[in-house]
Structure formats: C-alpha cells, structure tokens
Design a protein around this motif. Structure first.
Motif, PDB file in Angstrom:
ATOM      1  N   ALA A  95       3.350  -2.858  -6.557  1.00  0.00           N
ATOM      2  CA  ALA A  95       4.293  -3.498  -5.979  1.00  0.00           C
ATOM      3  C   ALA A  95       5.631  -2.773  -5.828  1.00  0.00           C
ATOM      4  CB  ALA A  95       4.721  -5.045  -6.493  1.00  0.00           C
ATOM      5  N   SER A 137       4.976   0.569  -3.638  1.00  0.00           N
ATOM      6  CA  SER A 137       4.596   0.192  -2.425  1.00  0.00           C
ATOM      7  C   SER A 137       5.711  -0.296  -1.509  1.00  0.00           C
ATOM      8  CB  SER A 137       3.265  -0.739  -2.180  1.00  0.00           C
ATOM      9  OG  SER A 137       3.712  -1.901  -2.767  1.00  0.00           O
ATOM     10  N   LYS A 138       6.788  -1.166  -2.008  1.00  0.00           N
ATOM     11  CA  LYS A 138       7.798  -1.871  -1.061  1.00  0.00           C
ATOM     12  C   LYS A 138       8.723  -0.626  -0.698  1.00  0.00           C
ATOM     13  CE  LYS A 138      10.582  -3.490  -4.909  1.00  0.00           C
ATOM     14  NZ  LYS A 138      10.938  -5.001  -5.454  1.00  0.00           N
ATOM     15  N   TYR A 161      -0.427  -7.264  -3.847  1.00  0.00           N
ATOM     16  CA  TYR A 161      -0.638  -7.656  -2.511  1.00  0.00           C
ATOM     17  C   TYR A 161      -0.117  -9.126  -2.153  1.00  0.00           C
ATOM     18  CZ  TYR A 161      -2.267  -8.556   2.299  1.00  0.00           C
ATOM     19  OH  TYR A 161      -2.257  -8.978   3.633  1.00  0.00           O
ATOM     20  N   GLN A 203       3.813  -9.292  -2.029  1.00  0.00           N
ATOM     21  CA  GLN A 203       4.094  -8.528  -0.979  1.00  0.00           C
ATOM     22  C   GLN A 203       4.257  -9.649   0.102  1.00  0.00           C
ATOM     23  OE1 GLN A 203       5.845  -5.505  -1.280  1.00  0.00           O
ATOM     24  NE2 GLN A 203       5.250  -6.036  -3.197  1.00  0.00           N
ATOM     25  N   PRO A 216       6.215 -13.429  -1.126  1.00  0.00           N
ATOM     26  CA  PRO A 216       7.589 -13.238  -2.041  1.00  0.00           C
ATOM     27  C   PRO A 216       8.141 -14.614  -2.417  1.00  0.00           C
ATOM     28  CG  PRO A 216       8.249 -12.377  -0.148  1.00  0.00           C
ATOM     29  CD  PRO A 216       6.939 -12.987   0.213  1.00  0.00           C
ATOM     30  N   THR A 263       9.879  -6.258   0.657  1.00  0.00           N
ATOM     31  CA  THR A 263       8.557  -6.057   0.439  1.00  0.00           C
ATOM     32  C   THR A 263       7.880  -5.438   1.291  1.00  0.00           C
ATOM     33  OG1 THR A 263       8.066  -8.173   1.853  1.00  0.00           O
ATOM     34  CG2 THR A 263       8.477  -8.396  -0.643  1.00  0.00           C
ATOM     35  N   ARG A 264       6.509  -4.979   1.461  1.00  0.00           N
ATOM     36  CA  ARG A 264       5.804  -4.540   2.468  1.00  0.00           C
ATOM     37  C   ARG A 264       4.364  -4.796   2.113  1.00  0.00           C
ATOM     38  NH1 ARG A 264       7.363   1.214   3.236  1.00  0.00           N
ATOM     39  NH2 ARG A 264       8.419   0.229   4.908  1.00  0.00           N
ATOM     40  N   SER A 265       3.877  -5.229   2.991  1.00  0.00           N
ATOM     41  CA  SER A 265       2.419  -5.455   2.918  1.00  0.00           C
ATOM     42  C   SER A 265       1.689  -4.339   3.101  1.00  0.00           C
ATOM     43  CB  SER A 265       1.915  -6.611   3.895  1.00  0.00           C
ATOM     44  OG  SER A 265       1.976  -6.176   5.272  1.00  0.00           O
TER      45      SER A 265
END
Length: 186
Positions: free
Chosen positions: A117, A120-121, A157, A160, A163, A170-172
């Motif tokens: 997480a 990725s974000k 996931y 994301q 939240p 965040t970023r899916s």
C-alpha cells in the motif's frame, strides 16, 4: 489438474462483461491464479484484475448448492474487466518491477500489505510493484505462500479503494499473474 478445469471454464465465460470469480480457500486460489496466468485472447490479450477478501457468508450466497462446505477465511473475489480492457503483450513486455516483494512461508501478511500500500500509493501511474513467490517444493508450503501473497494484496487493495482517512493519498491498482518458465501449476 484443477487449474486446467478453471482455465477451461474461464475461457468460455469471459467476454464483453466484467467477470467476477470467487476463489474458495487456498486450493481455490491455487487453481485460479495459474489459470489466470494462462488465460489469453487472440492478439495476446491477458486479463488484469482486482482482488478482495470475502466472507464465508458471501461464498455461501454464490455456492452451487446449499450444503457447500466453506472452511477458513481465505476466500477472494477476483474481478476481471471486459476483454476490451485486457492488457496486450506489448504492455506486458514493457512492465518492469520498480519494487519487488518476495513472499516466503514466514512472510507476515500485515507487514507485506502495508509495504504494498505504501509503495503503490506514491508510485507514478503505470509503474509496477511485483509481489512474487515460488510454487516449488511441498504443495502445502506453496499454498501457504500464495495464500499470504493474495491476502496481503487484497488487504492493500481494500485500503486503497476504501481508506479509513480519505484525506490521505491512495491509488487503486490492478493485478496481473505471470508464472516463470520453471514454475508449474500445482
């Protein structure tokens, strides 16, 4: 092999609509992921997908029969987009891992999920976090490693897309499965 049966069923089910797959337990995950790695459409199109953990109650809602036995908590919903949104071979060939997280039988799910997480974000769009494990060795060990990997990815996931603090970045993300040349589906 179960992965072959799952692949045959998926091949007939994919199309222009989104496809939701429920993988029940470690064995369900170990059958579904290798099938997804081999699922392909003309032109070299392969699916990406999202993965969320689901409850035994949700599994029962979609069970093929009322006495379907569900044990444990390692059940997941994998959602594939319509075939028109699948990834082509050129995109897969260009994918390189900016960050790699190996998963062993001793990997802690929460720590791995937090690392996925966090990375990725903050990554630029289109970059890749690779979470990988080996399918070699004793089948129970491979199932455990894959289970931990999928659990961590689904947890990251979930954070994301839902939240606790919407003011934080965040970023899916979407997932893809590949298998090394020396890896065979259990």
């Amino acid at each position: 092999k179960w992965a072959d049966k799952v692949l045959a069923e998926l091949s007939g089910a994919v199309g222009e609509d989104e496809l939701s797959i429920i993988a029940v337990g470690q064995k369900g995950v170990m059958s579904t992921l290798p099938a997804l790695a081999r699922l392909e459409r003309p032109g070299g199109l392969s699916p990406t997908f999202t993965v969320l953990r689901i409850s035994p109650e949700e599994v029962h809602q979609h069970a093929p029969r009322s006495d379907f036995y569900v044990d444990g908590m390692n059940h997941y919903r994998l959602v594939l987009p319509s075939v028109s949104r699948w990834e082509d071979q050129a995109a897969r060939d260009q994918r390189t891992a900016d960050v790699r997280f190996p998963v062993s039988t001793k990997t802690e799910v929460m720590r791995l999920a937090k690392a996925i997480a966090a990375r990725s974000k903050m990554m630029p769009l289109g970059r890749t976090v690779m979470v990988e494990t080996s399918l070699a060795g004793v089948e129970a060990g491979a199932r455990l490693r894959v289970s931990r990997l999928v659990h961590a990815v689904s947890r990251a996931y979930g954070w994301q897309v839902n939240p606790n603090d919407a003011s934080r970045p965040t970023r899916s993300f979407r997932c893809a499965v590949t298998m090394g040349k020396d890896e065979a589906a259990p």
